[in-house]
Design a protein around this motif. Structure first.
Motif, PDB file in Angstrom:
ATOM      1  N   ARG A   1      37.801  61.823   5.393  1.00  0.00           N
ATOM      2  CA  ARG A   1      38.623  60.947   4.550  1.00  0.00           C
ATOM      3  C   ARG A   1      40.070  60.883   4.979  1.00  0.00           C
ATOM      4  O   ARG A   1      40.818  60.049   4.474  1.00  0.00           O
ATOM      5  N   THR A   2      40.489  61.757   5.881  1.00  0.00           N
ATOM      6  CA  THR A   2      41.868  61.748   6.361  1.00  0.00           C
ATOM      7  C   THR A   2      41.854  61.858   7.890  1.00  0.00           C
ATOM      8  O   THR A   2      40.849  62.296   8.474  1.00  0.00           O
ATOM      9  N   PRO A   3      42.947  61.477   8.551  1.00  0.00           N
ATOM     10  CA  PRO A   3      43.003  61.679  10.007  1.00  0.00           C
ATOM     11  C   PRO A   3      42.786  63.134  10.409  1.00  0.00           C
ATOM     12  O   PRO A   3      42.156  63.403  11.439  1.00  0.00           O
TER      13      PRO A   3
ATOM     14  N   ALA B   1      51.698  61.598  18.706  1.00  0.00           N
ATOM     15  CA  ALA B   1      50.336  61.699  18.169  1.00  0.00           C
ATOM     16  C   ALA B   1      50.110  63.063  17.515  1.00  0.00           C
ATOM     17  O   ALA B   1      49.483  63.162  16.450  1.00  0.00           O
ATOM     18  N   VAL B   2      50.630  64.113  18.129  1.00  0.00           N
ATOM     19  CA  VAL B   2      50.527  65.452  17.536  1.00  0.00           C
ATOM     20  C   VAL B   2      51.206  65.487  16.168  1.00  0.00           C
ATOM     21  O   VAL B   2      50.633  65.990  15.189  1.00  0.00           O
ATOM     22  N   TRP B   3      52.406  64.944  16.076  1.00  0.00           N
ATOM     23  CA  TRP B   3      53.122  64.947  14.799  1.00  0.00           C
ATOM     24  C   TRP B   3      52.393  64.132  13.732  1.00  0.00           C
ATOM     25  O   TRP B   3      52.353  64.526  12.558  1.00  0.00           O
ATOM     26  N   LEU B   4      51.803  63.023  14.109  1.00  0.00           N
ATOM     27  CA  LEU B   4      51.057  62.216  13.136  1.00  0.00           C
ATOM     28  C   LEU B   4      49.912  63.021  12.526  1.00  0.00           C
ATOM     29  O   LEU B   4      49.688  62.984  11.314  1.00  0.00           O
ATOM     30  N   LEU B   5      49.183  63.746  13.347  1.00  0.00           N
ATOM     31  CA  LEU B   5      48.060  64.536  12.842  1.00  0.00           C
ATOM     32  C   LEU B   5      48.529  65.787  12.114  1.00  0.00           C
ATOM     33  O   LEU B   5      47.886  66.237  11.162  1.00  0.00           O
ATOM     34  N   ALA B   6      49.672  66.349  12.523  1.00  0.00           N
ATOM     35  CA  ALA B   6      50.223  67.499  11.809  1.00  0.00           C
ATOM     36  C   ALA B   6      50.655  67.095  10.404  1.00  0.00           C
ATOM     37  O   ALA B   6      50.412  67.825   9.426  1.00  0.00           O
ATOM     38  N   CYS B   7      51.287  65.936  10.284  1.00  0.00           N
ATOM     39  CA  CYS B   7      51.677  65.447   8.959  1.00  0.00           C
ATOM     40  C   CYS B   7      50.445  65.264   8.077  1.00  0.00           C
ATOM     41  O   CYS B   7      50.447  65.638   6.890  1.00  0.00           O
ATOM     42  N   SER B   8      49.385  64.702   8.636  1.00  0.00           N
ATOM     43  CA  SER B   8      48.155  64.525   7.884  1.00  0.00           C
ATOM     44  C   SER B   8      47.572  65.859   7.444  1.00  0.00           C
ATOM     45  O   SER B   8      47.027  65.984   6.344  1.00  0.00           O
ATOM     46  N   SER B   9      47.684  66.871   8.291  1.00  0.00           N
ATOM     47  CA  SER B   9      47.136  68.191   7.967  1.00  0.00           C
ATOM     48  C   SER B   9      47.836  68.823   6.773  1.00  0.00           C
ATOM     49  O   SER B   9      47.205  69.496   5.953  1.00  0.00           O
ATOM     50  N   VAL B  10      49.141  68.614   6.676  1.00  0.00           N
ATOM     51  CA  VAL B  10      49.937  69.211   5.592  1.00  0.00           C
ATOM     52  C   VAL B  10      49.903  68.350   4.332  1.00  0.00           C
ATOM     53  O   VAL B  10      50.019  68.859   3.213  1.00  0.00           O
TER      54      VAL B  10
ATOM     55  N   PRO C   1      49.673  58.781  -0.446  1.00  0.00           N
ATOM     56  CA  PRO C   1      50.331  58.157   0.712  1.00  0.00           C
ATOM     57  C   PRO C   1      50.380  59.112   1.892  1.00  0.00           C
ATOM     58  O   PRO C   1      50.690  60.298   1.741  1.00  0.00           O
ATOM     59  N   ALA C   2      50.054  58.585   3.089  1.00  0.00           N
ATOM     60  CA  ALA C   2      50.001  59.426   4.282  1.00  0.00           C
ATOM     61  C   ALA C   2      50.781  58.852   5.446  1.00  0.00           C
ATOM     62  O   ALA C   2      51.223  59.608   6.324  1.00  0.00           O
ATOM     63  N   LEU C   3      50.942  57.531   5.480  1.00  0.00           N
ATOM     64  CA  LEU C   3      51.549  56.881   6.644  1.00  0.00           C
ATOM     65  C   LEU C   3      52.341  55.666   6.198  1.00  0.00           C
ATOM     66  O   LEU C   3      51.884  54.897   5.349  1.00  0.00           O
ATOM     67  N   ILE C   4      53.526  55.514   6.779  1.00  0.00           N
ATOM     68  CA  ILE C   4      54.309  54.287   6.620  1.00  0.00           C
ATOM     69  C   ILE C   4      54.645  53.788   8.016  1.00  0.00           C
ATOM     70  O   ILE C   4      55.157  54.537   8.848  1.00  0.00           O
TER      71      ILE C   4
END
Length: 251
Positions: free
Chosen positions: A6-8, A77-86, A163-166
């Motif tokens: 359900r999430t990246p 790309a690493v930061w995008l997935l790290a943000c999703s993880s937190v 919210p996860a991404l803008i």
């Protein structure tokens, strides 16, 4: 990938479980000649360390906003997935003054100083090298991230409907990112595991983020992410497509 993702961050966990050794992100910078290839396992390790930095060093909490003032790059790309993880919101190219934290690359350091919270700088140099001297007001990502753990566990479950991404003024939940990425895959000629997409699109639109990361990840494929591709001739591009076993392109 699993239907329950359900999430990246869920997509990355599924990729890691399925085949950790396969390539996930291959990055070229045709202005510098750099090539970096990250397997699923290596990419996930960078994500875990970065997520631990967010959660433990910055005390970032779900719902906080991280302005990513970065181009299309493997570290973005690493930061995008790290943000999703937190569970924090990745605001790509966002207003630093409105963000709780900022991650900036060359050309964006002055803009990033508008953030009153944590600030970290990426050199975006080949091999992720350190700065000789970090920009004033910033910590150096290449110095900070290695000290963090190789495994990440969020303190609280990440809500897929939060919210996860803008990007480009549009806001998406984690679930929407996954759904849109899966929906985009057929139009990008991504047919399933083994698909390999070469993308030269910038990361400042949904279309760029989808082609350059989310859509390949959503179907078990991989991405060849190219920066400054306009500096590469057509013959050299054809050789890259052949050597990298590219199955589709997005330019």
């Amino acid at each position: 990938m699993n239907a329950t993702d359900r999430t990246p961050a869920d997509l990355l966990r599924s990729a890691l479980s399925a085949d950790p050794a396969r390539p996930l992100v291959t990055f070229y910078d045709d202005a510098t000649g750099e090539r970096v290839e990250l397997s699923v396992a290596t990419f996930a390790n960078w994500v875990a360390k970065t997520a631990n930095l967010l959660q433990d060093e910055w005390s970032a909490e779900p719902g906080e906003r991280v302005a990513l003032l970065l181009p299309a790059h493997w570290q973005t790309a690493v930061w995008l997935l790290a943000c999703s993880s937190v569970g924090v919101i990745a605001d790509v190219g966002g207003d630093a003054a409105a963000a709780d934290h900022v991650v900036a690359g060359p050309g964006q350091f002055d803009a990033g100083l508008a953030c009153s919270g944590d600030r970290i700088a990426l050199s975006l140099a080949p091999l992720g090298r350190r700065f000789p001297t970090p920009p004033a007001g910033y910590a150096d990502y290449a110095v900070e991230v290695p000290t963090h753990g190789d495994h990440f566990q969020a303190y609280a479950p990440v809500d897929p409907e939060a919210p996860a991404l803008i990007v480009a003024g549009a806001e998406y939940t984690g679930a929407e990112v996954v759904e849109r990425a899966r929906a985009d895959a057929p139009g990008l000629d991504l047919t399933g595991p083994g698909s390999r997409l070469l993308s030269a699109r910038p990361y400042d639109t949904w279309e760029g983020l989808s082609a350059g990361l989310y859509a390949p990840l959503s179907i078990g494929g991989s991405v060849v992410l190219c920066r400054h591709l306009d500096q590469l001739g057509e013959d050299a591009l054809a050789k890259r497509i052949e050597s990298e076993r590219v199955t589709a392109t997005a330019r």
